[in-house]
Structures are given as C-alpha cells and as structure tokens.
Design a protein around this motif. Structure first.
Motif, short mmCIF file in Angstrom:
data_model
loop_
_atom_site.label_atom_id
_atom_site.label_comp_id
_atom_site.label_asym_id
_atom_site.label_seq_id
_atom_site.Cartn_x
_atom_site.Cartn_y
_atom_site.Cartn_z
N GLY A 102 -12.73 18.58 -18.84
CA GLY A 102 -11.28 18.72 -18.91
C GLY A 102 -10.86 20.07 -19.43
O GLY A 102 -11.63 21.03 -19.43
N ASN A 103 -9.63 20.15 -19.88
CA ASN A 103 -9.04 21.41 -20.29
C ASN A 103 -8.96 21.49 -21.81
O ASN A 103 -8.24 20.71 -22.45
CB ASN A 103 -7.63 21.53 -19.70
CG ASN A 103 -7.62 21.33 -18.20
OD1 ASN A 103 -8.20 22.11 -17.45
ND2 ASN A 103 -6.95 20.28 -17.75
N PHE A 155 1.21 6.02 -20.74
CA PHE A 155 -0.18 6.05 -20.31
C PHE A 155 -0.53 4.93 -19.33
O PHE A 155 -1.53 4.99 -18.63
CB PHE A 155 -1.12 5.96 -21.52
CG PHE A 155 -1.18 7.21 -22.33
CD1 PHE A 155 -1.62 8.40 -21.78
CD2 PHE A 155 -0.77 7.21 -23.66
CE1 PHE A 155 -1.67 9.57 -22.52
CE2 PHE A 155 -0.82 8.37 -24.42
CZ PHE A 155 -1.27 9.55 -23.85
N ASP A 186 -2.53 12.47 -27.73
CA ASP A 186 -1.80 11.36 -27.10
C ASP A 186 -0.30 11.60 -26.95
O ASP A 186 0.52 10.72 -27.21
CB ASP A 186 -2.03 10.07 -27.90
CG ASP A 186 -3.50 9.70 -27.98
OD1 ASP A 186 -4.24 10.04 -27.04
OD2 ASP A 186 -3.91 9.09 -28.99
N SER A 211 2.76 11.35 -24.92
CA SER A 211 3.01 10.44 -23.81
C SER A 211 4.50 10.31 -23.55
O SER A 211 5.28 10.11 -24.49
CB SER A 211 2.42 9.06 -24.13
OG SER A 211 2.73 8.13 -23.11
N TRP A 224 -6.96 18.94 -26.29
CA TRP A 224 -7.47 18.64 -24.95
C TRP A 224 -6.29 18.25 -24.09
O TRP A 224 -5.39 17.54 -24.53
CB TRP A 224 -8.48 17.49 -25.00
CG TRP A 224 -9.03 17.16 -23.64
CD1 TRP A 224 -10.14 17.70 -23.06
CD2 TRP A 224 -8.48 16.24 -22.70
NE1 TRP A 224 -10.31 17.17 -21.79
CE2 TRP A 224 -9.30 16.27 -21.54
CE3 TRP A 224 -7.36 15.40 -22.69
CZ2 TRP A 224 -9.06 15.49 -20.42
CZ3 TRP A 224 -7.11 14.63 -21.57
CH2 TRP A 224 -7.95 14.67 -20.46
N SER A 225 -6.30 18.69 -22.84
CA SER A 225 -5.18 18.40 -21.95
C SER A 225 -5.66 17.88 -20.61
O SER A 225 -6.68 18.34 -20.08
CB SER A 225 -4.33 19.66 -21.74
OG SER A 225 -3.37 19.46 -20.72
N SER A 226 -4.90 16.96 -20.06
CA SER A 226 -5.11 16.56 -18.67
C SER A 226 -4.62 17.67 -17.75
O SER A 226 -3.87 18.57 -18.18
CB SER A 226 -4.33 15.27 -18.37
OG SER A 226 -2.93 15.52 -18.45
N ASN A 227 -5.01 17.61 -16.50
CA ASN A 227 -4.53 18.60 -15.54
C ASN A 227 -3.02 18.53 -15.39
O ASN A 227 -2.35 19.56 -15.23
CB ASN A 227 -5.20 18.38 -14.18
CG ASN A 227 -6.67 18.74 -14.19
OD1 ASN A 227 -7.10 19.61 -14.95
ND2 ASN A 227 -7.46 18.08 -13.36
N MET A 228 -2.46 17.32 -15.46
CA MET A 228 -1.03 17.14 -15.26
C MET A 228 -0.21 17.83 -16.35
O MET A 228 0.84 18.40 -16.09
CB MET A 228 -0.69 15.64 -15.22
CG MET A 228 0.78 15.35 -14.98
SD MET A 228 1.13 13.58 -14.82
CE MET A 228 0.81 13.00 -16.49
N LYS A 230 -1.28 20.29 -18.49
CA LYS A 230 -1.78 21.61 -18.89
C LYS A 230 -0.70 22.68 -18.85
O LYS A 230 -0.55 23.47 -19.79
CB LYS A 230 -2.95 22.00 -17.98
CG LYS A 230 -3.57 23.34 -18.27
CD LYS A 230 -4.72 23.60 -17.32
CE LYS A 230 -5.27 25.00 -17.45
NZ LYS A 230 -6.37 25.26 -16.49
#
Length: 267
Positions: A111-112, A153, A203, A205, A238-242, A244
């Motif tokens: 991940g990122n 989530f 987290d 969200s 840490w980041s999801s692609n969405m 980032k």
C-alpha cells in the motif's frame, strides 16, 4: 528498479512505526474472536475483517529460520487461513524476506506509506462551513464513532467499540478518537494513536453520502494539528489508493520506510 521515494529505512522511523502498529493491535487483545502472540515475535489474528491478520515483528535464529517459519505459520494456521507478514528493517534474520519469497510469498510495499513534515503545517482552518470536530469522551460518543466508521468502511466494527471503550478516554489514553460533525450530523471519523515514539492517524472514514465535500480532509488536518501540538515535528500514515490524493493535498508525500509486506494463504 531503484525507488525514487524518500528513503527512511535507515532511520528510527521504521522501528517507531512497528511499535505504533503493535500498540494498535494490543488494543484488541483478549477480545472474543482474537488471538495475540506477543513475545520475541508478534502476530495478531481476528475472526473479523478489521483490524486484520498481521505479523508485525519477527525475531528468528538464522540457523533455524526454515523451522521457525514453519512453526509460526502452523501456529497462525490454527486461527486463520491467511495473514499479512510485515518485515521491518530490524527484523531478524536480515534476509527474512528472501526466505519468504522463496516460499512463494512475494514482498511489496503493502500500500501507500506516507509522511508529512508538521513544522510548516498551517494553523488556518480548512473546514467546510458549519463543520466541527469533537474528541470522543464517553461510551455514547464512541457508539456514534463506530456508527459513522461502519458506514464509511462498510464492515462490522463491534470489536472496535469493545476495544476502545475498554481502553477509556482519560489522560492516560494513547488511542484517541474524533468525530466530525456538520451541524449536529456526524459525517466523518478518525483515530489518533500516540505510541512508540510517534503519533499517527488511523481509520479516517466518511460515509458515501458525505464524501467529496472535504470532511475527511478537514478531520485529518485537525488531527495533524493535534499531533503537532503534542510536540511531534512529523507524522506518517498508511493510505488506501482512494484516499491518497486527499492526504497529499495536506502535505503528505509517499516514502519508503524499508518495510515489506508478504501475504500467506493456507493451502
């Protein structure tokens, strides 16, 4: 291919990240459906999708490496069919990742991983109109936090309520939770975890109905300000692609902390 990312692998930051992640997982220890092994090595599994199944510290003897990998995977296999194995720069032996790859467990960044310099963080509010952020200070607010996070989530977070309510809200709490409100409607949520010599954000969200209105960015900025107020000059996440690009607009950049993620699936 040589990475062009800013390289933090030789600094103390990977160790801090490792300690912070383990502190996060320890919040869930002993709850129904979870198993935590916390000795020379560290792994955690749960019977729900979150917080996930993960190995976060490995201290093996190089002369017994294959045997010890077998033993750990056998132990994990009693509780889960899969786990993500994070290998940090200080894990032992130094060539652990090569042994995992030889077993068909290729490694990657997982991940990122982002980093932000907080010394130049703007103190100016960037919040949408009628938006405010409040810290969770009791079980009633925590239930609201769980509701917003679950909607964002799309997964069951009952385990989070049990873990965070047990942890508490007093001055000794290192896991702090926040809700963003539009007027009196909860529209976003996030957690700040201050442990291991660093503080980071987990987290964030936002339920689908409230996305693309700046709420996730706004609560992240507030939490970054709180981390700076606690005396930290920088932070990571840490980041999801969405998400980032949202964090990059706040000054986060993608970096290499030297950790690699390997995935194991029981056959």
């Amino acid at each position: 291919m040589v990475s062009s990312l800013l390289d933090f692998s030789g600094t103390e930051k990977p160790r801090q990240i490792q300690e912070n992640l383990m502190a996060y997982m320890r919040l869930f220890a002993g709850l129904s459906g979870t198993m935590l092994y916390d000795a020379e090595s560290f792994w955690f599994v749960s019977n729900t999708s979150a917080p996930g199944n993960i190995i976060l510290r490995t201290r093996f003897d190089a002369s017994r490496i294959e045997e010890q990998i077998d033993t750990m995977l056998e132990q994990v296999g009693h509780y889960s069919d899969q786990i993500d194995w994070f290998v940090f720069p200080d894990d032992q032996p130094a060539d652990l990742g090569n042994h995992l790859e030889a077993r068909g467990m290729p490694g990657g960044p997982g991940g990122n991983w982002l980093w932000a310099d907080l010394t130049s963080l703007s103190a100016d509010p960037i919040s949408p109109n009628r938006f405010r952020v409040e810290q969770v200070l009791n079980d009633q607010m925590l239930a609201q936090w769980v509701h917003v996070s679950k909607a964002g989530f799309g997964s069951d977070l009952a385990l989070f309520y049990d873990a965070y309510a047990r942890h508490g809200y007093g001055p000794d709490a290192f896991s702090l939770h926040y809700i963003g409100y539009l007027d009196n409607t909860p529209v976003t949520s996030g957690t700040l975890l201050d442990a291991g010599g660093c503080a980071t954000i987990y987290d964030v969200s936002t339920p689908p109905a409230f996305r693309r209105q700046g709420f996730g960015r706004a609560i992240t900025h507030v939490l970054m300000q709180e981390i700076r107020r606690r005396g930290y000059a920088d932070t990571w996440m840490w980041s999801s692609n969405m998400a980032k690009s949202v964090y990059q607009k706040l000054g986060y950049i993608e970096v290499d902390f030297g950790l690699r993620e390997h995935s194991w699936q029981k056959r």
